[in-house]
Design a protein around this motif. Structure first.
Motif, short mmCIF file in Angstrom:
data_model
loop_
_atom_site.label_atom_id
_atom_site.label_comp_id
_atom_site.label_asym_id
_atom_site.label_seq_id
_atom_site.Cartn_x
_atom_site.Cartn_y
_atom_site.Cartn_z
N ARG A 144 -9.29 5.69 -7.88
CA ARG A 144 -8.51 5.05 -8.99
C ARG A 144 -7.06 5.38 -9.30
NH1 ARG A 144 -13.40 4.70 -11.10
NH2 ARG A 144 -13.19 6.42 -12.52
N LEU A 145 -6.80 6.80 -9.52
CA LEU A 145 -5.56 7.41 -9.85
C LEU A 145 -4.44 6.94 -8.68
CD1 LEU A 145 -6.58 10.86 -11.11
CD2 LEU A 145 -5.19 9.32 -12.32
N ASP A 146 -5.06 6.98 -7.49
CA ASP A 146 -4.28 6.87 -6.21
C ASP A 146 -3.51 5.63 -6.22
OD1 ASP A 146 -2.67 7.24 -3.93
OD2 ASP A 146 -4.49 7.37 -2.76
N VAL A 147 -4.52 4.51 -6.51
CA VAL A 147 -4.22 3.04 -6.61
C VAL A 147 -3.24 2.81 -7.68
CG1 VAL A 147 -5.13 0.80 -7.33
CG2 VAL A 147 -6.47 2.17 -5.28
N TRP A 148 -3.68 3.46 -9.14
CA TRP A 148 -2.36 3.23 -9.91
C TRP A 148 -1.26 3.42 -9.54
CZ3 TRP A 148 -6.14 5.78 -13.94
CH2 TRP A 148 -7.38 4.85 -14.25
N ASP A 153 0.80 -1.34 -0.05
CA ASP A 153 -0.13 0.20 0.13
C ASP A 153 0.97 1.20 -0.16
OD1 ASP A 153 -1.84 1.90 0.23
OD2 ASP A 153 -2.74 1.41 2.10
N ARG A 154 0.80 1.88 -1.17
CA ARG A 154 1.61 3.19 -1.50
C ARG A 154 0.68 4.19 -1.62
NH1 ARG A 154 7.13 2.49 0.17
NH2 ARG A 154 6.86 0.51 0.91
N THR A 155 -0.79 4.14 -1.61
CA THR A 155 -1.56 4.99 -1.60
C THR A 155 -1.56 6.12 -0.81
OG1 THR A 155 -3.29 4.04 -0.40
CG2 THR A 155 -3.32 3.27 -2.67
N ILE A 156 -2.08 7.34 -1.13
CA ILE A 156 -2.07 8.44 -0.16
C ILE A 156 -3.26 8.71 0.37
CG2 ILE A 156 -1.32 10.88 -0.37
CD1 ILE A 156 1.08 10.24 -2.10
N THR A 157 -4.23 8.62 -0.30
CA THR A 157 -5.54 9.03 0.08
C THR A 157 -6.30 7.87 0.64
OG1 THR A 157 -6.85 8.79 -2.01
CG2 THR A 157 -5.90 10.69 -1.90
N PRO A 158 -7.08 8.21 1.62
CA PRO A 158 -7.99 7.17 2.36
C PRO A 158 -8.81 6.26 1.10
CG PRO A 158 -8.30 9.08 3.47
CD PRO A 158 -7.42 9.72 2.43
N SER A 179 1.48 0.71 -15.52
CA SER A 179 2.71 0.86 -16.23
C SER A 179 3.09 2.23 -16.60
CB SER A 179 2.59 0.01 -17.77
OG SER A 179 2.47 -1.24 -17.43
N LEU A 180 2.08 2.89 -16.88
CA LEU A 180 2.28 4.67 -17.17
C LEU A 180 3.07 5.22 -15.97
CD1 LEU A 180 1.89 6.86 -19.16
CD2 LEU A 180 -0.41 7.25 -18.03
N PHE A 181 2.54 4.88 -15.08
CA PHE A 181 2.89 5.56 -13.66
C PHE A 181 4.44 5.04 -13.51
CE2 PHE A 181 -1.54 6.84 -13.03
CZ PHE A 181 -1.07 8.36 -12.76
#
Ligand SMILES: Nc1ncnc2c1ncn2[C@@H]1O[C@H](COP(=O)(O)OP(=O)(O)OP(=O)(O)O)[C@@H](O)[C@H]1O
Length: 965
Positions: free
Chosen positions: A638-642, A297-302, A330-332
């Motif tokens: 979604r963006l955060d998970v990616w 888990d490297r997400t930032i938002t809850p 991959s893009l990220f």
């Protein structure tokens, strides 16, 4: 309570309390919430607050404890954390206007499963309220769960009660509603779920449940929600709504559309597998380091954290969403600058989803609007970061955070330049809300990716084993997201104009709004904040106009403000009205002074009232935008998970796996992410292949060699691959897995009322019944919990049952210390021996941690015991005993066989393994007994008890020998 003389207030208290017997009643008195009687004793113990009494000195004092109302939230969350339910009883009329006793009523009931306040919630975890209903006559049931704090809800229907309970444990709700009289299995008590019992009628009744659902979801037919043919699920959903209505004292309209779990679209990870793979908790039940989610888990938002949690609970089974997510990740991965910029922007986005829900539910505080405002600025920054992709540098330079992460060596995706070109070309649809992703499609990305001519179009299935190559879908996905982007700039501007940066905690106290927001408020602010100045101005005007430089301004309680002149005579203006004469002075008022004074006096109250009504106005405006907020919360999640998956991939040097619809799994240099995180650079990667020739791997090796690690890493790689993540391997091809079963031999479950061995066997039974061709079974030392012979026999039979299936063996990794099992290689199709290599050096063993073909020669248990520090004398004695045992075994084998096989480290099983008259080849039932084959083919779930009885008679007559009737 006996002997207590009841005042009207206490009578009122007891009347309210009798309606909420299972709660602690917080009863508002002035600036405090008070608790009485038993509740006071409980609260003082649990909250460490002083226990006093309402009527000290009376013959029967009434115990009392209280908390200040402005600090109530902290105390409430402590009680919820401890599993209490609290009814909050407020004054529902203005005490100043009340005639007699102030009217009071319960305004909400707080329970662990229905809380929306941040203090009682874990940011990156869901907070589920669940309800389970089982219809004994129909043999069918439903489990529904809802996160009231976000509005997400879901559930499933099943004809298997055990499955519903497994899901109940897996979803780990904070509260589980059950109909009265329906007994849960003992496991539930052991896993600590809080159960609230409700009378089946009316809470679980079908007709009212249906009505409640239709009203809450604003639909005319249950079929829209795909539950029309699932009455037990409807009852469970209805119970949830009934409970919410009862506790929240308001209509429940903020739940997103109900989506039943679609078992055919998701990989199934039952609760035992989740536990054994240590996905969310370690085997000892603790969270944090040592779990997969901690590494991943490297997400930032809850919202990102919660979406990741949902994905891990139910990875996808279909390739389209997996590939779509891989593309985005991959893009990220390839564009580090984009990733940094996005991470930086996400940092200022708070929990949009829960903020939106709180505001909609009218449970918000002023600080929620400040957090929302900042989050909306974060949205704009996020969009700028995404738009800056073509130019690369500008957006990311501003907040580049850490450059320490090395770029991964091999990522098979396009360069960022290629990416950028597509970014603005494609538009698509963005699904609404975070929950939209969880159990269904990720429609924005999917639709963008599912281009009619694209390799991932839904109607062009990936053929078995066909490799899936990267495509430019990620950019299409991002473009789709951008095309639907909503900065909510109208709301942001409103909040920017409206609120001060640090508003007071209470809406009724004023001081929330900025100057300039409303002229009428400005006037009041001016008066309350600069009233003294106004008075001074008026004084100066009078002094000047009347040429009275010695005129003074004063104040007393009787007259309020006044002007004062000495009696030395002289001119007194006409508009001065005398109010008081003292020995040497006189005091006057003027119409303007009176008016100003009145305005000053009223301004404070007026300001508070106006601010309160403006606050409500803003709340309503924002609440009306809940759908937009929820939709953007989904986009952010979604963006955060990616980016989070990309960050993990880069941080740990993972690669993008190839997904295919065949059954083969090929992992090159695979690692266990959690063990690696702990071992650092010392981790030794391993290759592993499962294919037609290698379907069931029997893995032997000394204790501590690394068997469990290699087993679990394979399962974890499959899970990661199917959430669209990169995986800890140099390369990986993963044939889609529909269920992972991970069982560890001697897991202790005494608390659940079953012996260790019983638990192991019931789990094994479940695997044998439920594992299919597409499953991945990981068995770690099954059979260890009983006597050697029984254990070996069972392990053997289980391995056979998994390997010997008509459609081909189930993909299985089987770690065992029963070396006899290694004889199955060559006997059963697809069974292969592997061992974890060690080296012996001067009597010690060195763990090489390499998975190599072939069986291990023995267990080395005694050597490992020595390494572990078992006293030398014991180790020596164990060596002697082992030698004796081996001699006895060899002699016995020799007696029976003349020259029986030298078994590897375990006593042979008399009558089973020794095969008199052969020269040492494998002697086990190479071909299984026909009865066991028939039994293996039997689907117990699909036969009736009568059929079972008939079959039993049939088996007995055919295989019962002399005793056959
Ligand atoms: N590939 C590896 N690289 C580095 N360390 C490893 C590796 N595999 C395992 N280890 C280390 O060895 C320890 C023991 O591994 P594991 O529990 O998998 O052994 P095992 O063979 O299953 O043991 P047992 O038979 O006693 O259960 C792990 O906790 C880990 O610290």
């Amino acid at each position: 309570m006996n002997g207590v003389k009841l005042t009207p207030m206490l009578e009122q208290y007891l009347r309210v309390k009798s309606e909420y017997p299972d709660t602690l009643l917080f009863y508002r008195m002035g600036d405090f919430y008070e608790l009485f009687f038993e509740d006071a004793v409980t609260a003082s113990r649990e909250l460490q607050i002083t226990l006093t009494s309402r009527n000290p000195g009376a013959a029967s004092p009434v115990p009392m404890a209280g908390v200040p109302h402005h600090a109530a939230d902290g105390y409430l969350s402590q009680l919820l954390e401890k599993g209490f339910r609290v009814a909050v009883c407020d004054q529902i009329e203005d005490p100043k206007l009340a005639k007699g006793l102030v009217k009071r009523a319960v305004t909400r009931v707080l329970t662990p499963g229905t809380t929306v306040e941040d203090a009682s919630l874990r940011a990156k975890e869901h907070n589920y309220l669940a309800a389970l209903f089982w219809d004994e006559r129909e043999k069918a049931g439903g489990l529904a769960w809802a996160d009231f704090s976000t509005g997400e809800w879901s559930g499933l229907f099943s004809r298997d009660q055990a499955r519903l309970w497994q899901w109940a444990i897996k979803m780990s709700p904070r509260e589980l509603l059950l109909p009265d009289g329906f007994e849960p299995p003992r496991q539930i008590a052991a896993v600590g779920l809080q159960i609230s019992r409700y009378p089946a009628r009316p809470h679980f009744d079908l007709a009212p449940a249906t009505q409640r659902i239709l009203a809450a979801q604003g639909v005319a037919d249950l079929a829209v929600l795909d539950v029309a043919d699932k009455p037990p699920l409807v009852r469970a959903m209805g119970a949830i709504l009934s409970y919410l209505i009862q506790t929240q004292k308001q209509d429940i309209t903020h739940l997103s559309p109900f989506r039943p779990v679609n078992l055919s679209k998701h990989m199934l990870l039952d609760e035992v597998t989740e536990r054994n793979l240590e996905i969310f908790r370690r085997l000892d039940g603790k969270k944090g380091p040592g779990t997969l989610v901690h590494v991943l888990d490297r997400t930032i938002t809850p919202m990102g954290g919660r979406l990741l949690e949902s994905m891990l609970r139910q990875p996808w089974l279909e390739s389209a969403p997996i590939l779509a997510t891989q593309e985005a990740v991959s893009l990220f991965v390839t564009d580090g600058a984009l990733r940094d910029a996005v991470r930086c922007a996400l940092d200022s986005v708070y929990d949009l989803e829960r903020l939106a829900a709180r505001i909609y539910l009218n449970r918000c505080a002023p600080k929620d609007f400040v957090a929302l405002r900042q989050s909306l600025f974060g949205l704009a920054a996020l969009r700028a970061a995404l738009l800056a992709v073509p130019g690369n540098a500008p957006a990311s330079d501003a907040c580049r955070a850490d450059d320490e992460n090395p770029e991964p060596a091999s990522v098979g995706v396009m360069s960022s330049d290629e990416s950028c070109n597509v970014l603005s070309d494609v538009s698509g649809d963005v699904s609404s809300g975070v929950s939209g992703d969880v159990f269904g499609d990720i429609s924005g990305l999917d639709s963008a990716l599912g281009r009619a001519d694209g390799p991932y179009a839904p109607d062009s299935p990936v053929t078995p084993d066909s490799p899936v190559t990267p495509a430019s879908g990620a950019l299409a996905g991002l473009a789709a997201v951008l095309a639907q982007w909503d900065d909510l700039s109208d709301i942001r501007d409103l909040l920017t104009r409206a609120f001060v940066d640090a508003p007071p905690p209470l809406v009724t106290e004023g001081g929330l709004f900025l100057p300039g927001y409303r002229p009428e408020l400005d006037e009041l602010m001016e008066l309350t904040e600069h009233g003294e100045g106004r008075l001074k101005e008026l004084l100066a005007e009078e002094q000047q106009a009347s040429n009275l430089p010695r005129l003074k301004l004063g104040f007393n309680r009787v007259f309020g403000y006044y002007f004062e002149l000495t009696k030395s005579g002289g001119y007194v203006p006409e508009h001065f009205e005398r109010r008081q004469t003292l020995a040497d002075r006189e005091r006057y008022v003027t119409p303007r002074l009176k008016e100003l004074e009145e305005r000053l006096m009223e301004a404070g109250e007026k300001r508070k009232a106006l601010e309160y009504s403006l606050f409500r106005e803003v709340r309503e405006t924002v609440a009306a935008c809940r759908q937009r907020l929820a939709s953007m919360a989904g986009v952010v999640a979604r963006l955060d998970v990616w980016q989070g998956l990309a960050e993990a991939a880069v941080r740990w040097d993972w690669t993008r796996p190839q997904i295919h619809e065949g059954l083969a799994m090929e992992i090159r240099a695979g690692r266990h992410p959690v063990v690696e995180a702990a071992a650092g650079g010392d981790y030794i990667p391993n290759d592993l292949t499962l294919d037609d020739d290698r379907r069931v791997l029997l893995i032997t090796g000394p204790n501590m060699a690394g068997k469990s690690t290699v087993l679990r890493q394979t399962a974890i790689i499959a899970v990661l691959a199917q959430i669209g993540s990169f995986v800890p391997a140099a390369s990986a091809r993963v044939g889609l897995v529909d269920r992972v079963f991970c069982r560890v031999g001697a897991s202790d479950n005494l608390a659940m009322g079953q012996s260790t061995f019983m638990v192991e066997m019931s789990e094994t039974a479940r695997i044998l019944r439920q594992a299919g061709k597409r499953s991945l079974v990981v068995l770690d030392e099954i059979g260890r919990g009983t006597s050697t012979f029984d254990g070996l026999a069972l392990a053997w039979a289980v391995a056979e049952a998994l390997a010997d299936r008509e459609e081909g063996g189930v993909r299985t990794l089987f770690a065992t210390h029963y070396h006899e099992l290694t004889r199955l290689e060559g006997v059963l199709p697809g069974v292969r021996n592997y061992n974890i290599a060690i080296k012996q050096w001067r009597g010690d063993i060195i763990f090489l941690r390499r998975l190599v073909p072939g069986p291990a020669d023995r267990s080395y248990g005694i050597e490992v015991a020595r390494l572990a520090g078992v006293p030398r004398a014991v180790v020596r004695r164990a060596g002697e005993i082992l030698e004796e045992l081996e001699k006895t075994r060899d002699a016995a084998a020799g007696e029976r066989a003349g020259h029986g096989p030298k078994s590897a480290g375990q006593p042979a099983l008399p009558g089973i393994f020794a095969n008199p008259g052969t020269t040492g080849e494998t002697c086990l039932p190479c071909t299984a007994h026909p009865l066991s084959l028939e039994l293996a083919a039997l689907d117990v779930d699909r036969i009736t008890p009568l059929e079972a009885l008939r079959m039993l008679g049939d088996f007995k007559s055919r295989y019962g020998g002399e005793n056959a009737s």
